[in-house]
Design an enzyme around this catalytic site. Structure first.
Site, PDB file in Angstrom:
ATOM      1  N   ARG A 113     -14.968  15.049  -7.904  1.00  0.00           N
ATOM      2  CA  ARG A 113     -15.673  13.780  -7.661  1.00  0.00           C
ATOM      3  C   ARG A 113     -16.480  13.848  -6.373  1.00  0.00           C
ATOM      4  O   ARG A 113     -17.609  13.344  -6.301  1.00  0.00           O
ATOM      5  CB  ARG A 113     -14.676  12.620  -7.564  1.00  0.00           C
ATOM      6  CG  ARG A 113     -13.903  12.318  -8.822  1.00  0.00           C
ATOM      7  CD  ARG A 113     -12.924  11.173  -8.587  1.00  0.00           C
ATOM      8  NE  ARG A 113     -13.598   9.886  -8.492  1.00  0.00           N
ATOM      9  CZ  ARG A 113     -12.989   8.763  -8.100  1.00  0.00           C
ATOM     10  NH1 ARG A 113     -11.718   8.793  -7.738  1.00  0.00           N
ATOM     11  NH2 ARG A 113     -13.656   7.630  -8.052  1.00  0.00           N
ATOM     12  N   TYR A 131       0.855  -1.188   0.000  1.00  0.00           N
ATOM     13  CA  TYR A 131       0.000   0.000   0.000  1.00  0.00           C
ATOM     14  C   TYR A 131       0.885   1.231   0.000  1.00  0.00           C
ATOM     15  O   TYR A 131       1.710   1.410   0.895  1.00  0.00           O
ATOM     16  CB  TYR A 131      -0.888  -0.030   1.243  1.00  0.00           C
ATOM     17  CG  TYR A 131      -1.919   1.068   1.367  1.00  0.00           C
ATOM     18  CD1 TYR A 131      -3.261   0.825   1.130  1.00  0.00           C
ATOM     19  CD2 TYR A 131      -1.559   2.360   1.766  1.00  0.00           C
ATOM     20  CE1 TYR A 131      -4.222   1.814   1.269  1.00  0.00           C
ATOM     21  CE2 TYR A 131      -2.504   3.358   1.896  1.00  0.00           C
ATOM     22  CZ  TYR A 131      -3.835   3.081   1.657  1.00  0.00           C
ATOM     23  OH  TYR A 131      -4.785   4.067   1.793  1.00  0.00           O
ATOM     24  N   GLU A 175       2.882  -4.525  -9.869  1.00  0.00           N
ATOM     25  CA  GLU A 175       1.642  -4.329  -9.108  1.00  0.00           C
ATOM     26  C   GLU A 175       1.583  -5.133  -7.805  1.00  0.00           C
ATOM     27  O   GLU A 175       0.522  -5.583  -7.385  1.00  0.00           O
ATOM     28  CB  GLU A 175       0.430  -4.626  -9.991  1.00  0.00           C
ATOM     29  CG  GLU A 175       0.382  -3.744 -11.232  1.00  0.00           C
ATOM     30  CD  GLU A 175      -0.903  -3.823 -12.025  1.00  0.00           C
ATOM     31  OE1 GLU A 175      -1.869  -4.438 -11.541  1.00  0.00           O
ATOM     32  OE2 GLU A 175      -0.943  -3.256 -13.130  1.00  0.00           O
ATOM     33  N   GLY A 176       2.733  -5.328  -7.185  1.00  0.00           N
ATOM     34  CA  GLY A 176       2.765  -6.029  -5.903  1.00  0.00           C
ATOM     35  C   GLY A 176       2.676  -7.530  -5.989  1.00  0.00           C
ATOM     36  O   GLY A 176       2.674  -8.207  -4.958  1.00  0.00           O
ATOM     37  N   ARG A 177       2.659  -8.102  -7.195  1.00  0.00           N
ATOM     38  CA  ARG A 177       2.521  -9.547  -7.342  1.00  0.00           C
ATOM     39  C   ARG A 177       3.818 -10.300  -7.105  1.00  0.00           C
ATOM     40  O   ARG A 177       3.803 -11.504  -6.819  1.00  0.00           O
ATOM     41  CB  ARG A 177       1.990  -9.898  -8.742  1.00  0.00           C
ATOM     42  CG  ARG A 177       0.519  -9.635  -8.963  1.00  0.00           C
ATOM     43  CD  ARG A 177      -0.385 -10.330  -7.951  1.00  0.00           C
ATOM     44  NE  ARG A 177      -0.157 -11.750  -7.845  1.00  0.00           N
ATOM     45  CZ  ARG A 177      -0.814 -12.662  -8.558  1.00  0.00           C
ATOM     46  NH1 ARG A 177      -1.715 -12.286  -9.439  1.00  0.00           N
ATOM     47  NH2 ARG A 177      -0.574 -13.939  -8.391  1.00  0.00           N
ATOM     48  N   GLY A 191       0.146   5.250  -1.568  1.00  0.00           N
ATOM     49  CA  GLY A 191      -0.681   6.401  -1.204  1.00  0.00           C
ATOM     50  C   GLY A 191      -2.166   6.102  -1.199  1.00  0.00           C
ATOM     51  O   GLY A 191      -2.979   6.994  -0.934  1.00  0.00           O
ATOM     52  N   ILE A 215       7.642  -6.668  -2.570  1.00  0.00           N
ATOM     53  CA  ILE A 215       7.478  -5.289  -2.122  1.00  0.00           C
ATOM     54  C   ILE A 215       8.716  -4.492  -2.516  1.00  0.00           C
ATOM     55  O   ILE A 215       9.843  -4.834  -2.131  1.00  0.00           O
ATOM     56  CB  ILE A 215       7.276  -5.227  -0.600  1.00  0.00           C
ATOM     57  CG1 ILE A 215       5.999  -5.993  -0.212  1.00  0.00           C
ATOM     58  CG2 ILE A 215       7.186  -3.779  -0.135  1.00  0.00           C
ATOM     59  CD1 ILE A 215       5.753  -6.052   1.285  1.00  0.00           C
ATOM     60  N   ILE A 216       8.517  -3.442  -3.294  1.00  0.00           N
ATOM     61  CA  ILE A 216       9.613  -2.556  -3.675  1.00  0.00           C
ATOM     62  C   ILE A 216       9.997  -1.729  -2.458  1.00  0.00           C
ATOM     63  O   ILE A 216       9.156  -1.058  -1.856  1.00  0.00           O
ATOM     64  CB  ILE A 216       9.188  -1.630  -4.833  1.00  0.00           C
ATOM     65  CG1 ILE A 216       8.780  -2.459  -6.064  1.00  0.00           C
ATOM     66  CG2 ILE A 216      10.308  -0.661  -5.190  1.00  0.00           C
ATOM     67  CD1 ILE A 216       8.072  -1.654  -7.134  1.00  0.00           C
ATOM     68  N   TYR A 269      -7.632   9.730 -23.081  1.00  0.00           N
ATOM     69  CA  TYR A 269      -8.108   9.763 -21.698  1.00  0.00           C
ATOM     70  C   TYR A 269      -9.554  10.249 -21.710  1.00  0.00           C
ATOM     71  O   TYR A 269      -9.826  11.405 -22.039  1.00  0.00           O
ATOM     72  CB  TYR A 269      -7.234  10.701 -20.873  1.00  0.00           C
ATOM     73  CG  TYR A 269      -7.401  10.580 -19.369  1.00  0.00           C
ATOM     74  CD1 TYR A 269      -6.501   9.833 -18.631  1.00  0.00           C
ATOM     75  CD2 TYR A 269      -8.442  11.221 -18.703  1.00  0.00           C
ATOM     76  CE1 TYR A 269      -6.624   9.724 -17.238  1.00  0.00           C
ATOM     77  CE2 TYR A 269      -8.577  11.115 -17.337  1.00  0.00           C
ATOM     78  CZ  TYR A 269      -7.671  10.369 -16.600  1.00  0.00           C
ATOM     79  OH  TYR A 269      -7.802  10.262 -15.238  1.00  0.00           O
TER      80      TYR A 269
END
Length: 535
Positions: free
Chosen positions: A392, A122, A253-255, A124, A258-259, A453
């Site tokens: 939003r 996790y 993506e965390g797979r 931000g 952990i960086i 986008y």
């Protein structure tokens, strides 16, 4: 204090003028406000932790407190918002860990392997595609909050490299570097909250990536702690010794683990930085100008083109309506009317380089009939560039949901892909007897093509399930249109859960088998962020 059920700080409120609400009602319909959960009601949904008596709790300042677990249960995707606001969160982490060093993470991984604990990195908490969703697991799940690992570890102006701990945020990075006369120049929309490790893990792009580079080119080395051991990437200028192993960390993506630290290329602070604006009469001339600017190698920092619907929406939301009426009148005298498109373009560097860059850009823009309107629009954009997500919050409270999606394609497919995405969203809404307001910009351009986008606004339904189903129908239709046009399913947000069903179409089954094999090597028990990126 940061909002627990929306974007940004509680003290910041994005006002919307009455004309804008009238505009929205005309395009989407009159909305009804819905009940939003209180924080106490959310806490009441948090079940007992499966780790309350576990030895793992002695590691990394870990807590099973319901408040911490609730605040780390989701990110910022629209399904996440529906869950937070309407009480549709099915699962919460059993604990939250707050490591302060790579050694603590190493200990956590070793204990997790020993006790079969699932881990979710996790940063931000800004993921918009489901990276932080807690899996349906028979084993306990721990979310690992990296934000206490936020130090500059090494800086060398000779090499123009800086090594940071992975939990450092965008503002913290720039504070460290700008005090030394340097910048990373990476400004994603989530800049104020997202972290360097998160940028690497999702192959992030920033608003100035045209000039400074995407995270793909900025990341030159680092450290990944995996369940199987430590993986160190040395910052070597170039190598022909096999495949570039940085690519296994970028977008992981965390797979895989952990960086914990990242070495990145930095640049000297520019002497001057300017953002100018121009209007075009239609998308045809505007896109031609943008393509020529991208291919001219003018060392620009940004090129951002709002197509007609986004330009109209931006002007409708603006607070200075009297001033804008004069701008519109002046543009109409030049033949720039209903289909007008707004271009923002930036140049940074020495005073001479900026002057030359703006002069060259102006020449190309003028050839396509662009009408220059100076720096005012650019200054307003820079001032508010991290404020738009706050919209939003305001619109949700008025009964409207906003979501975005992005892709990139080669130049010959840009116009047809934009049309396909927008038509898919409108048709999907029509099948639900609803309306959707859709608008698009291109903000990351390349010599060979461009990003696309698209933002869409629709009414909330009466219930959480119905609102989620409405979003799923719209998202699915647009995603299908993207893959049918040959676009990437994600240009800058990553895959997570939301884009996973479409990944095989883009990459192929053999590529997925290769990625699964890498994951099996470094994480044989499948402990790391289960279900994200790939099954």
């Amino acid at each position: 204090m940061r909002r627990w059920n929306g974007w940004g700080e509680e003290s910041v409120f994005q006002k919307v003028n009455p004309i804008a609400f009238e505009y929205l009602q005309a395009h989407v319909g009159l909305a009804k406000t819905s009940h939003s959960l209180t924080f106490d009601e959310l806490i009441a949904l948090v079940p007992s932790s499966r780790l309350t008596q576990h030895e793992l709790l002695a590691c990394c300042d870990m807590t099973c407190d319901a408040k911490d677990r609730a605040l780390h249960a989701v990110g910022q995707s629209l399904p996440d918002w529906i869950g937070l606001r309407m009480g549709l969160i099915e699962r919460f982490p059993d604990a939250v860990a707050y490591p302060k060093s790579a050694q603590e993470i190493r200990t956590l991984l070793d204990l997790a392997s020993e006790h079969d604990i699932r881990l979710i990195p996790y940063g931000g908490g800004t993921s918009v595609v489901g990276h932080l969703t807690v899996p349906d697991s028979l084993q306990p799940v721990v979310t690992v909050d990296m934000r206490r690992m936020n130090q500059l570890l090494h800086f060398d102006p000779m090499e123009q490299l800086a090594t940071f701990e992975a939990g450092i945020s965008g503002p913290e990075i720039e504070d460290c570097l700008q005090a030394r006369g340097y910048t990373l120049g990476h400004y994603p929309q989530s800049f104020e909250y997202s972290t360097l490790g998160g940028w690497v893990a999702t192959r992030s792009a920033g608003q100035y990536s045209l000039g400074y580079g995407r995270m793909d080119s900025l990341f030159v080395g680092g450290r990944l702690e995996t369940p199987a051991g430590s993986f160190v990437l040395k910052p070597i200028p170039a190598s022909a010794a096999g495949p570039d192993l940085r690519q296994t960390v970028l977008g992981s993506e965390g797979r895989l683990g952990i960086i914990t630290e990242c070495t990145v290329k930095v640049s000297r602070l520019p002497k001057q930085e300017r953002v100018h604006a121009a209007f075009f009469k239609d998308a045809e001339t505007a896109l031609t100008a943008v393509r020529e600017l991208a291919q001219a190698d003018l060392h620009m920092t940004m090129i951002r083109l709002s197509l007609a619907a986004e330009t109209e929406t931006t002007l409708a939301l603006a607070s200075h309506q009297k001033v804008l009426s004069f701008v519109k009148l002046g543009l109409s005298l030049w033949g720039v009317k209903d289909q007008k498109c707004l271009l923002l373009y930036g140049v940074a560097g020495s005073t001479d380089a900026v002057s030359q860059g703006l002069l060259s850009a102006r020449r190309i823009i003028k050839q396509q009939g662009g009408i220059f309107v100076g720096q005012k629009f650019g200054e307003e954009w820079k001032k508010a560039r991290f404020q738009s997500p706050y919209l939003r919050n305001t619109l949700w409270e008025a009964g409207y949901a906003i979501d975005t999606l992005e892709t990139s394609v080669i130049w010959s497919k840009v116009k047809t892909t934009i049309a396909a995405i927008e038509d898919a969203l409108k048709n999907a809404a029509r099948l639900q007897q609803e309306q959707v307001h859709v608008f698009t910009h291109v903000s990351h351009v390349y010599a060979v093509g461009s990003s696309i986008y698209t933002t869409y606004v629709f009414r909330l339904a009466d219930t959480a399930d119905a609102t989620l189903a409405r979003w799923q129908t719209l998202k699915s239709a647009a995603s299908q249109a993207i893959v049918e046009q040959g676009g990437t399913i994600s240009h800058q947000h990553g895959v997570g859960l939301d884009h996973r069903p479409y990944l095989e179409v883009e990459k192929g089954e053999l590529w997925l088998q290769m990625l699964r094999a890498v994951a099996k090597t470094v994480d044989p028990k499948g402990l790391m962020n289960p279900g994200k990126l790939m099954e």
